[in-house]
Design a protein around this motif. Structure first.
Motif, short mmCIF file in Angstrom:
data_model
loop_
_atom_site.label_atom_id
_atom_site.label_comp_id
_atom_site.label_asym_id
_atom_site.label_seq_id
_atom_site.Cartn_x
_atom_site.Cartn_y
_atom_site.Cartn_z
N ALA A 178 0.82 -1.21 0.00
CA ALA A 178 0.00 0.00 0.00
C ALA A 178 0.85 1.26 0.00
N ASN A 179 0.60 2.11 -0.97
CA ASN A 179 1.22 3.44 -1.00
C ASN A 179 0.36 4.37 -1.83
N ALA A 180 0.66 5.66 -1.75
CA ALA A 180 -0.17 6.66 -2.41
C ALA A 180 -0.12 6.53 -3.93
N TYR A 181 1.05 6.20 -4.48
CA TYR A 181 1.19 6.05 -5.93
C TYR A 181 0.28 4.94 -6.46
N LEU A 182 0.30 3.81 -5.79
CA LEU A 182 -0.56 2.70 -6.17
C LEU A 182 -2.02 3.12 -6.15
N ALA A 183 -2.46 3.68 -5.03
CA ALA A 183 -3.86 4.03 -4.86
C ALA A 183 -4.30 5.09 -5.87
N GLU A 184 -3.46 6.10 -6.08
CA GLU A 184 -3.82 7.18 -6.99
C GLU A 184 -3.88 6.70 -8.44
N THR A 185 -2.95 5.83 -8.81
CA THR A 185 -2.94 5.31 -10.18
C THR A 185 -4.20 4.50 -10.46
N VAL A 186 -4.58 3.65 -9.53
CA VAL A 186 -5.80 2.84 -9.70
C VAL A 186 -7.02 3.75 -9.78
N LYS A 187 -7.07 4.77 -8.93
CA LYS A 187 -8.21 5.69 -8.92
C LYS A 187 -8.30 6.48 -10.21
N LEU A 188 -7.17 6.97 -10.71
CA LEU A 188 -7.17 7.77 -11.94
C LEU A 188 -7.65 6.97 -13.14
N GLN A 189 -7.44 5.66 -13.11
CA GLN A 189 -7.88 4.81 -14.21
C GLN A 189 -9.26 4.19 -13.95
N ASN A 190 -9.93 4.65 -12.91
CA ASN A 190 -11.29 4.21 -12.60
C ASN A 190 -11.39 2.70 -12.39
N ARG A 191 -10.40 2.15 -11.68
CA ARG A 191 -10.42 0.74 -11.35
C ARG A 191 -10.64 0.60 -9.84
N LYS A 192 -10.83 -0.61 -9.39
CA LYS A 192 -11.16 -0.85 -7.99
C LYS A 192 -9.97 -1.52 -7.29
N LEU A 193 -9.54 -0.92 -6.18
CA LEU A 193 -8.38 -1.40 -5.44
C LEU A 193 -8.82 -2.25 -4.25
N LEU A 194 -8.23 -3.45 -4.15
CA LEU A 194 -8.48 -4.34 -3.02
C LEU A 194 -7.15 -4.65 -2.35
N PHE A 195 -7.16 -4.73 -1.03
CA PHE A 195 -5.96 -5.13 -0.28
C PHE A 195 -6.19 -6.47 0.42
N TYR A 196 -5.15 -7.30 0.43
CA TYR A 196 -5.19 -8.59 1.15
C TYR A 196 -3.96 -8.68 2.04
N THR A 197 -3.91 -9.53 3.04
CA THR A 197 -5.03 -10.11 3.75
C THR A 197 -5.11 -9.34 5.07
N VAL A 198 -6.20 -8.65 5.28
CA VAL A 198 -6.33 -7.68 6.37
C VAL A 198 -7.09 -8.33 7.52
N ASN A 199 -6.38 -8.58 8.63
CA ASN A 199 -6.97 -9.38 9.71
C ASN A 199 -7.02 -8.69 11.06
N SER A 200 -6.75 -7.39 11.10
CA SER A 200 -6.83 -6.68 12.37
C SER A 200 -7.35 -5.27 12.14
N GLU A 201 -7.93 -4.70 13.18
CA GLU A 201 -8.46 -3.34 13.07
C GLU A 201 -7.36 -2.30 12.82
N PRO A 202 -6.16 -2.43 13.43
CA PRO A 202 -5.10 -1.46 13.09
C PRO A 202 -4.71 -1.50 11.61
N GLU A 203 -4.63 -2.70 11.03
CA GLU A 203 -4.33 -2.81 9.59
C GLU A 203 -5.44 -2.14 8.77
N TYR A 204 -6.67 -2.44 9.15
CA TYR A 204 -7.82 -1.87 8.46
C TYR A 204 -7.78 -0.34 8.51
N THR A 205 -7.56 0.20 9.70
CA THR A 205 -7.53 1.66 9.88
C THR A 205 -6.41 2.29 9.08
#
Length: 233
Positions: free
Chosen positions: A185-212
């Motif tokens: 996870a980083n800003a470049y990844l997230a922004e690039t996916v958003k700019l191309q109107n795609r959907k970003l998913l993260f794996y494998t998120v198993n705790s509330e601190p990771e989620y937050t």
């Protein structure tokens, strides 16, 4: 009603069904995920030596069953004689699809080997509308080819590290979904996916601190072994 913590929260996606709650990639695990009213469920598919699609994560049988060897070198009949470590059978993709039909859920189907794409897609197309499944993989070349041949097919690319020249690469592969490790996870990844109107998913998120921590990247969804942690009570 949203199935997540608050209205603007990401979709909560069950990993291998609900792998932290019920043994992974089992019919019981998928049933649990459906009962949690998840909108999306992730699962893994291999092709057996006699051409059947089976739902199983590892290349080797060793971790999840008392048997040993490569799952892709077994026949369906041989696999039917092998139980998972919790005593459940190894399900076929047909069985999972049949179960999923009764629920308003979309299947994110990760294809684990290049030789498994054709059979997996054949089964999905025969039983479900394109709106009910996403075909994904760490093998991106077949995704490119299938997307060109079938523009209506929704696809996902999966990776652990962001490819070089990611914006150009993403446009070339042209998936609807980008499934990335939470450690990527980083800003470049997230922004690039958003700019191309795609959907970003993260794996494998198993705790509330990771989620937050991941919320700042505004992903479309998170994939979790413990989806119940992030659902509304």
């Amino acid at each position: 009603m949203s199935n997540t913590l608050k209205n603007n929260s990401p979709e909560i996606i069950g990993h291998r069904g609900a792998a932290g709650l019920v043994f992974e990639n089992t019919l019981a695990g998928f049933q649990k995920a459906f009962e949690l009213r998840l909108s999306l469920i992730e699962l893994d598919v291999w092709k057996t030596i006699d051409g059947e699609s089976v739902v199983f994560h590892d290349a080797l049988l060793d971790r999840l069953t008392p048997a040993k060897g490569l799952i892709a070198e077994q026949t369906v009949a041989e696999l039917q004689q092998i139980k998972l470590n919790n005593g459940d059978p190894i399900p076929t993709l047909k069985e999972v699809i049949a179960l999923a039909k009764d629920y308003p859920v979309t299947l994110i189907v990760e294809v684990k080997a290049e030789n498994a794409f054709a059979k997996t897609l054949e089964l999905l197309e025969a039983e479900l509308p394109y709106s009910r499944f996403v075909l994904g993989s760490f093998y991106h070349q077949p995704i490119i080819q299938l997307k060109k041949a079938k523009p209506e097919l929704r696809t996902a690319i999966m990776f652990e590290g962001v490819p070089v020249d990611f914006d150009e690469y993403l446009a070339k592969v042209n998936p609807e979904f980008v499934v990335a490790s939470k450690d990527t996870a980083n800003a470049y990844l997230a922004e690039t996916v958003k700019l191309q109107n795609r959907k970003l998913l993260f794996y494998t998120v198993n705790s509330e601190p990771e989620y937050t921590m991941l919320l700042k990247y505004a992903p479309f969804g998170i994939i979790s072994d413990f989806p119940d942690l992030f659902l509304k009570s």
